[in-house]
Design a protein around this motif. Structure first.
Motif, PDB file in Angstrom:
ATOM      1  N   SER A 102      -3.604   5.169   6.321  1.00  0.00           N
ATOM      2  CA  SER A 102      -3.971   5.421   7.717  1.00  0.00           C
ATOM      3  C   SER A 102      -5.254   4.686   8.089  1.00  0.00           C
ATOM      4  O   SER A 102      -5.353   4.087   9.168  1.00  0.00           O
ATOM      5  CB  SER A 102      -4.143   6.926   7.948  1.00  0.00           C
ATOM      6  OG  SER A 102      -2.945   7.625   7.703  1.00  0.00           O
ATOM      7  N   ILE A 103      -6.239   4.720   7.195  1.00  0.00           N
ATOM      8  CA  ILE A 103      -7.517   4.047   7.463  1.00  0.00           C
ATOM      9  C   ILE A 103      -7.310   2.539   7.593  1.00  0.00           C
ATOM     10  O   ILE A 103      -7.837   1.896   8.510  1.00  0.00           O
ATOM     11  CB  ILE A 103      -8.537   4.361   6.346  1.00  0.00           C
ATOM     12  CG1 ILE A 103      -8.925   5.849   6.398  1.00  0.00           C
ATOM     13  CG2 ILE A 103      -9.778   3.487   6.469  1.00  0.00           C
ATOM     14  CD1 ILE A 103      -9.765   6.304   5.225  1.00  0.00           C
ATOM     15  N   ILE A 104      -6.525   1.969   6.687  1.00  0.00           N
ATOM     16  CA  ILE A 104      -6.291   0.523   6.729  1.00  0.00           C
ATOM     17  C   ILE A 104      -5.504   0.147   7.981  1.00  0.00           C
ATOM     18  O   ILE A 104      -5.812  -0.852   8.651  1.00  0.00           O
ATOM     19  CB  ILE A 104      -5.568   0.064   5.446  1.00  0.00           C
ATOM     20  CG1 ILE A 104      -6.522   0.209   4.247  1.00  0.00           C
ATOM     21  CG2 ILE A 104      -5.077  -1.375   5.581  1.00  0.00           C
ATOM     22  CD1 ILE A 104      -5.902  -0.112   2.925  1.00  0.00           C
ATOM     23  N   CYS A 105      -4.490   0.955   8.333  1.00  0.00           N
ATOM     24  CA  CYS A 105      -3.749   0.699   9.581  1.00  0.00           C
ATOM     25  C   CYS A 105      -4.683   0.728  10.779  1.00  0.00           C
ATOM     26  O   CYS A 105      -4.592  -0.109  11.680  1.00  0.00           O
ATOM     27  CB  CYS A 105      -2.650   1.758   9.760  1.00  0.00           C
ATOM     28  SG  CYS A 105      -1.213   1.526   8.719  1.00  0.00           S
ATOM     29  N   PHE A 106      -5.584   1.702  10.773  1.00  0.00           N
ATOM     30  CA  PHE A 106      -6.523   1.862  11.886  1.00  0.00           C
ATOM     31  C   PHE A 106      -7.352   0.584  12.069  1.00  0.00           C
ATOM     32  O   PHE A 106      -7.428   0.031  13.170  1.00  0.00           O
ATOM     33  CB  PHE A 106      -7.423   3.062  11.619  1.00  0.00           C
ATOM     34  CG  PHE A 106      -8.407   3.354  12.714  1.00  0.00           C
ATOM     35  CD1 PHE A 106      -8.070   4.196  13.760  1.00  0.00           C
ATOM     36  CD2 PHE A 106      -9.671   2.793  12.706  1.00  0.00           C
ATOM     37  CE1 PHE A 106      -8.970   4.463  14.771  1.00  0.00           C
ATOM     38  CE2 PHE A 106     -10.585   3.049  13.712  1.00  0.00           C
ATOM     39  CZ  PHE A 106     -10.221   3.893  14.751  1.00  0.00           C
ATOM     40  N   PHE A 107      -7.949   0.112  11.004  1.00  0.00           N
ATOM     41  CA  PHE A 107      -8.840  -1.047  11.115  1.00  0.00           C
ATOM     42  C   PHE A 107      -8.083  -2.359  11.318  1.00  0.00           C
ATOM     43  O   PHE A 107      -8.644  -3.319  11.827  1.00  0.00           O
ATOM     44  CB  PHE A 107      -9.748  -1.135   9.890  1.00  0.00           C
ATOM     45  CG  PHE A 107     -10.848  -0.113   9.895  1.00  0.00           C
ATOM     46  CD1 PHE A 107     -11.912  -0.236  10.772  1.00  0.00           C
ATOM     47  CD2 PHE A 107     -10.811   0.987   9.052  1.00  0.00           C
ATOM     48  CE1 PHE A 107     -12.926   0.708  10.802  1.00  0.00           C
ATOM     49  CE2 PHE A 107     -11.817   1.938   9.078  1.00  0.00           C
ATOM     50  CZ  PHE A 107     -12.878   1.796   9.953  1.00  0.00           C
ATOM     51  N   MET A 108      -6.810  -2.388  10.927  1.00  0.00           N
ATOM     52  CA  MET A 108      -6.012  -3.579  11.206  1.00  0.00           C
ATOM     53  C   MET A 108      -5.638  -3.666  12.684  1.00  0.00           C
ATOM     54  O   MET A 108      -5.478  -4.759  13.231  1.00  0.00           O
ATOM     55  CB  MET A 108      -4.738  -3.568  10.350  1.00  0.00           C
ATOM     56  CG  MET A 108      -4.972  -3.853   8.885  1.00  0.00           C
ATOM     57  SD  MET A 108      -3.444  -3.744   7.920  1.00  0.00           S
ATOM     58  CE  MET A 108      -2.509  -5.104   8.586  1.00  0.00           C
ATOM     59  N   LEU A 109      -5.508  -2.514  13.340  1.00  0.00           N
ATOM     60  CA  LEU A 109      -5.066  -2.487  14.733  1.00  0.00           C
ATOM     61  C   LEU A 109      -6.221  -2.591  15.730  1.00  0.00           C
ATOM     62  O   LEU A 109      -5.998  -2.986  16.882  1.00  0.00           O
ATOM     63  CB  LEU A 109      -4.273  -1.203  15.008  1.00  0.00           C
ATOM     64  CG  LEU A 109      -2.870  -1.146  14.391  1.00  0.00           C
ATOM     65  CD1 LEU A 109      -2.282   0.253  14.545  1.00  0.00           C
ATOM     66  CD2 LEU A 109      -1.963  -2.175  15.021  1.00  0.00           C
ATOM     67  N   VAL A 110      -7.435  -2.210  15.324  1.00  0.00           N
ATOM     68  CA  VAL A 110      -8.568  -2.225  16.258  1.00  0.00           C
ATOM     69  C   VAL A 110      -8.810  -3.619  16.849  1.00  0.00           C
ATOM     70  O   VAL A 110      -8.982  -3.751  18.075  1.00  0.00           O
ATOM     71  CB  VAL A 110      -9.839  -1.666  15.588  1.00  0.00           C
ATOM     72  CG1 VAL A 110     -11.078  -1.999  16.413  1.00  0.00           C
ATOM     73  CG2 VAL A 110      -9.731  -0.151  15.435  1.00  0.00           C
ATOM     74  N   PRO A 111      -8.845  -4.713  16.052  1.00  0.00           N
ATOM     75  CA  PRO A 111      -9.058  -6.040  16.662  1.00  0.00           C
ATOM     76  C   PRO A 111      -7.964  -6.416  17.654  1.00  0.00           C
ATOM     77  O   PRO A 111      -8.247  -7.038  18.687  1.00  0.00           O
ATOM     78  CB  PRO A 111      -9.056  -6.984  15.437  1.00  0.00           C
ATOM     79  CG  PRO A 111      -9.405  -6.116  14.284  1.00  0.00           C
ATOM     80  CD  PRO A 111      -8.790  -4.791  14.573  1.00  0.00           C
TER      81      PRO A 111
ATOM     82  N   GLN B 115      -1.657   8.632   1.806  1.00  0.00           N
ATOM     83  CA  GLN B 115      -1.467   8.497   3.254  1.00  0.00           C
ATOM     84  C   GLN B 115      -2.800   8.275   3.965  1.00  0.00           C
ATOM     85  O   GLN B 115      -2.871   7.517   4.937  1.00  0.00           O
ATOM     86  CB  GLN B 115      -0.777   9.749   3.807  1.00  0.00           C
ATOM     87  CG  GLN B 115      -0.398   9.643   5.274  1.00  0.00           C
ATOM     88  CD  GLN B 115       0.173  10.942   5.808  1.00  0.00           C
ATOM     89  OE1 GLN B 115      -0.477  11.976   5.802  1.00  0.00           O
ATOM     90  NE2 GLN B 115       1.416  10.889   6.276  1.00  0.00           N
ATOM     91  N   LEU B 116      -3.868   8.901   3.467  1.00  0.00           N
ATOM     92  CA  LEU B 116      -5.187   8.748   4.073  1.00  0.00           C
ATOM     93  C   LEU B 116      -5.643   7.292   4.004  1.00  0.00           C
ATOM     94  O   LEU B 116      -6.105   6.730   5.004  1.00  0.00           O
ATOM     95  CB  LEU B 116      -6.203   9.658   3.384  1.00  0.00           C
ATOM     96  CG  LEU B 116      -7.655   9.541   3.878  1.00  0.00           C
ATOM     97  CD1 LEU B 116      -7.740   9.907   5.361  1.00  0.00           C
ATOM     98  CD2 LEU B 116      -8.584  10.426   3.050  1.00  0.00           C
ATOM     99  N   LEU B 117      -5.501   6.663   2.836  1.00  0.00           N
ATOM    100  CA  LEU B 117      -5.917   5.263   2.689  1.00  0.00           C
ATOM    101  C   LEU B 117      -5.069   4.362   3.576  1.00  0.00           C
ATOM    102  O   LEU B 117      -5.598   3.463   4.253  1.00  0.00           O
ATOM    103  CB  LEU B 117      -5.799   4.831   1.228  1.00  0.00           C
ATOM    104  CG  LEU B 117      -6.165   3.367   0.931  1.00  0.00           C
ATOM    105  CD1 LEU B 117      -7.620   3.093   1.290  1.00  0.00           C
ATOM    106  CD2 LEU B 117      -5.901   3.020  -0.530  1.00  0.00           C
TER     107      LEU B 117
ATOM    108  N   LEU C 270       0.804  -1.225   0.000  1.00  0.00           N
ATOM    109  CA  LEU C 270       0.000   0.000   0.000  1.00  0.00           C
ATOM    110  C   LEU C 270       0.837   1.275   0.000  1.00  0.00           C
ATOM    111  O   LEU C 270       0.274   2.367   0.006  1.00  0.00           O
ATOM    112  CB  LEU C 270      -0.926   0.016   1.218  1.00  0.00           C
ATOM    113  CG  LEU C 270      -2.020  -1.063   1.250  1.00  0.00           C
ATOM    114  CD1 LEU C 270      -2.732  -1.037   2.589  1.00  0.00           C
ATOM    115  CD2 LEU C 270      -3.019  -0.841   0.118  1.00  0.00           C
ATOM    116  N   LEU C 271       2.174   1.172   0.018  1.00  0.00           N
ATOM    117  CA  LEU C 271       3.012   2.366   0.070  1.00  0.00           C
ATOM    118  C   LEU C 271       2.789   3.295  -1.122  1.00  0.00           C
ATOM    119  O   LEU C 271       3.029   4.491  -1.039  1.00  0.00           O
ATOM    120  CB  LEU C 271       4.490   1.976   0.143  1.00  0.00           C
ATOM    121  CG  LEU C 271       5.017   1.581   1.521  1.00  0.00           C
ATOM    122  CD1 LEU C 271       6.485   1.180   1.430  1.00  0.00           C
ATOM    123  CD2 LEU C 271       4.845   2.714   2.514  1.00  0.00           C
TER     124      LEU C 271
END
Length: 632
Positions: free
Chosen positions: A547-556, A543-545, A538-539
């Motif tokens: 960030s969103i994917i990082c966010f949802f990967m870390l929530v669980p 940055q917005l995309l 995803l590099l």
């Protein structure tokens, strides 16, 4: 999460004022039963007016400009011996990257400096806009830079296009224009630098606005390189550093990822066959480490160690030395042509100290001694690195502390570790020595079990969090964004896990603890394996995309991390030890501080991967403790 937008729009001081208004709003809500309707309306009206004034003024200095801190490492104080007295801040802007200042000087107006939080200075030259006829003073200023000399060695076919990583005030862009490079691409991470240079086009000749062959992109260097489909004859980078490097958290600095083995490989991939890197660093020690890092990058490409020496040209000097790294080896014809140019360079300008095929003729300098050592005994390359007084080992993404000059763990961290360890011993030992005298024997084992669990949770969680943050910096490109995404995702996940976690094995707290701790270990391993693969892919996206994917990967993962702490408290309550809950809060808190120090020490010594798995080990210990307790 809101801090990212507030900092960019309001700046740091006004963001604090805005948040203060929100706090006052909550105060009025608490007092709503005691206030009359008119008082409520009046209070909210005043707060709305204040908030509107802040939004209208943006990042204007409502409370006055904050002065640059008096720290010896601030570049602001080293431009001139009396820099503070002759300096005048002409422009100042806030963003998530810090405060960007444009400074001009009363003793001269040829050069102005751009700083981030008073550090990481970059020059902006006065330029008349006529590249065919720049004034003589500007030419002399450019030629006095070691980074400019390699442009004299370029043939016409090697001047087609150039990328500048971190152009800052535009010095390297101006050098490229002066050298006749046809197309120049600048990649600058700090948008305020770009805005300031464009605003002061009358001073700098419009190098970012008035030249159609110059394009400036606001992006992080590694991310742009991953995304581009272009190939470049030149990639130029001079004195790469930002304010994060010179702050208290400098070991998590974003710019370190520009000077790793993996970064060098990324640069080499987008060079044309005749392409070369021109990198300028701060001193000889950094130059030596950059060379060993580059040698390692070539070595991983399967090149012969002795042949690697034919990829370098070095301009070694005390301050701002430069190395030229060619994708393919310099041929004898290349070196003969370059040697003829070197013979015309005045002695007062920076001089070339190493050329390929001239190893027997080069002067005896630290860099040349390293290169001679490799030439004479390539197998002992690692031994030379190990025996050197400074840390000149190749730098990798897994431990990107390029600017850590001393070997081992810095003394400041060791003193901090010793002090916090002592505090933790006191917090654990002193209360326990009094409790054991009064507590019944049948209650001692549950208390010890709870104490061990709270210690492991405090240490493990903080080590995991710090390790994840340091890895995120590479993928998101900004420490501020990385911290916001990490804290946002983990706090939401942990809050949800704390609330709903008690529904799992509701009648069996011990079982919930060992199942959850084992799940944390398993999901952490999965996360650490697949996380880099997904984010590397995803590099090339925004940055917005990312960030969103990082966010949802870390929530669980955060959801699982939120379960053990309240479960351990519930275990205390069920064991009739409720009165010791405040003590366990204290133990967990001080252990978290110890964990943050250990995380940095482990990542410095062994890398982020080892640090992360050390954090998981503490949760594995919780699993074994609770599993053993359940069996009993």
């Amino acid at each position: 999460m809101l801090s990212i937008f507030l900092l960019n729009y309001l700046g740091a001081p006004n963001s604090v004022l805005f948040l203060s208004i929100l706090i006052f709003c909550s105060l009025i809500l608490f007092l709503r039963q005691r206030l009359k309707t008119a008082q409520k309306i009046g209070s909210y009206a005043i707060l709305v007016i204040f908030a509107a004034a802040l939004m209208i003024n943006g990042d204007a200095d409502i409370l006055g400009r904050i002065s640059i801190g008096r720290f010896p490492e601030k570049d602001f104080y080293h431009v001139y011996p009396n820099a503070e007295k002759i300096s005048n801040i002409a422009d100042s802007r806030w963003s998530i990257y810090g405060r960007s200042d444009l400074v001009k000087y009363s003793n001269q107006d040829r050069v102005r400096q751009l700083f981030i939080d008073g550090a990481a200075g970059t020059q902006m030259f006065r330029f008349n806009g006529n590249i065919r006829n720049p004034d003589l003073m500007l030419q002399n200023l450019l030629m006095s830079q070691s980074s400019s000399i390699p442009f004299l060695f370029l043939s016409k076919a090697e001047r087609n296009n150039m990328m500048v990583i971190g152009p800052g005030g535009g010095k390297e862009v101006l050098t490229g224009l002066w050298a006749g490079v046809e197309q120049i691409t600048g990649v600058e991470i700090n948008p305020d630098f770009v805005r300031i240079v464009k605003k002061y086009r009358d001073f700098n000749g419009g190098i970012y606005t008035d030249f159609p062959n110059v394009q400036i992109h606001v992006a992080e260097g590694r991310h742009y390189i991953k995304n581009t489909s272009e190939y470049f004859d030149l990639i130029v980078m001079a004195l790469p550093s930002t304010e994060q490097l010179q702050s208290i958290d400098h070991f998590a600095a974003s710019e370190n990822y520009l000077l790793t083995v993996e970064a060098l490989q990324d640069y080499l991939k987008i060079l044309t066959p005749e392409g070369r890197l021109i990198f300028t660093v701060h001193n000889r020690w950094e130059l030596m480490r950059l060379i060993t890092t580059t040698i390692k990058a070539f070595d991983q490409r399967g090149m012969d160690m002795r042949q690697i020496l034919n990829h370098f040209i070095v301009l070694e000097q005390d301050y701002a030395p430069t190395v030229v790294i060619k994708k393919n080896i310099f041929t004898n014809e290349d070196i003969n042509r370059i040697q003829s140019v070197i013979n015309t360079i005045p002695k007062e300008l920076p001089q070339v100290t190493y050329l390929p095929y001239h190893l027997d003729e080069i002067p005896d300098t630290p860099i040349n001694n390293l290169l001679k050592q490799i030439q004479n005994d390539a197998a002992n390359f690692q031994n030379y690195i190990d025996q050197h007084q400074y840390n000149i080992s190749p730098c990798f993404d897994n431990s990107p502390y390029f600017y850590k000059i001393k070997k081992g763990v810095p003394a400041d961290y060791l003193w901090l570790l010793a002090g916090i360890s002592f505090v933790n011993v006191v917090v654990v030992a002193l209360p326990f020595s009094g409790i054991r005298k009064t507590l019944k024997k049948d209650k001692m084992n549950p208390l010890l079990m709870s104490l061990m669990i709270f210690i492991c949770i405090g240490l493990g969680f903080m080590i995991l969090e710090i390790s994840l943050f340091q890895k995120l910096v590479l993928y998101l490109g900004s420490p501020t964004v990385s911290l916001s995404i990490l804290l946002g995702s983990l706090l939401i996940g942990m809050g949800t896990g704390s609330y709903y976690g008690r529904r799992f094995y509701a009648g069996h707290t011990i079982k919930r603890l060992y199942v959850t701790s084992l799940s944390i270990v398993g999901s952490g391993i999965i996360l650490f394996i697949f996380y880099p693969l997904i984010l590397n892919y995803l590099l090339s996206y925004s940055q917005l995309l990312r960030s969103i994917i990082c966010f949802f990967m870390l929530v669980p993962f955060g959801f699982l991390l939120g379960i053990p702490f309240p479960s351990a408290i519930q275990m205390l309550e069920k064991s009739g030890l409720k009165q010791y809950i405040p003590w366990m809060y204290g133990v967990n808190g001080t252990m978290s501080i110890l964990g943050s120090i250990l995380a940095v020490i482990f990542s410095i010594t062994f890398g982020f991967t080892v640090s992360f798995f050390v954090g998981l080990t503490f949760y594995a210990l919780v699993f074994f403790l609770t599993r053993l307790w359940a069996q009993r």
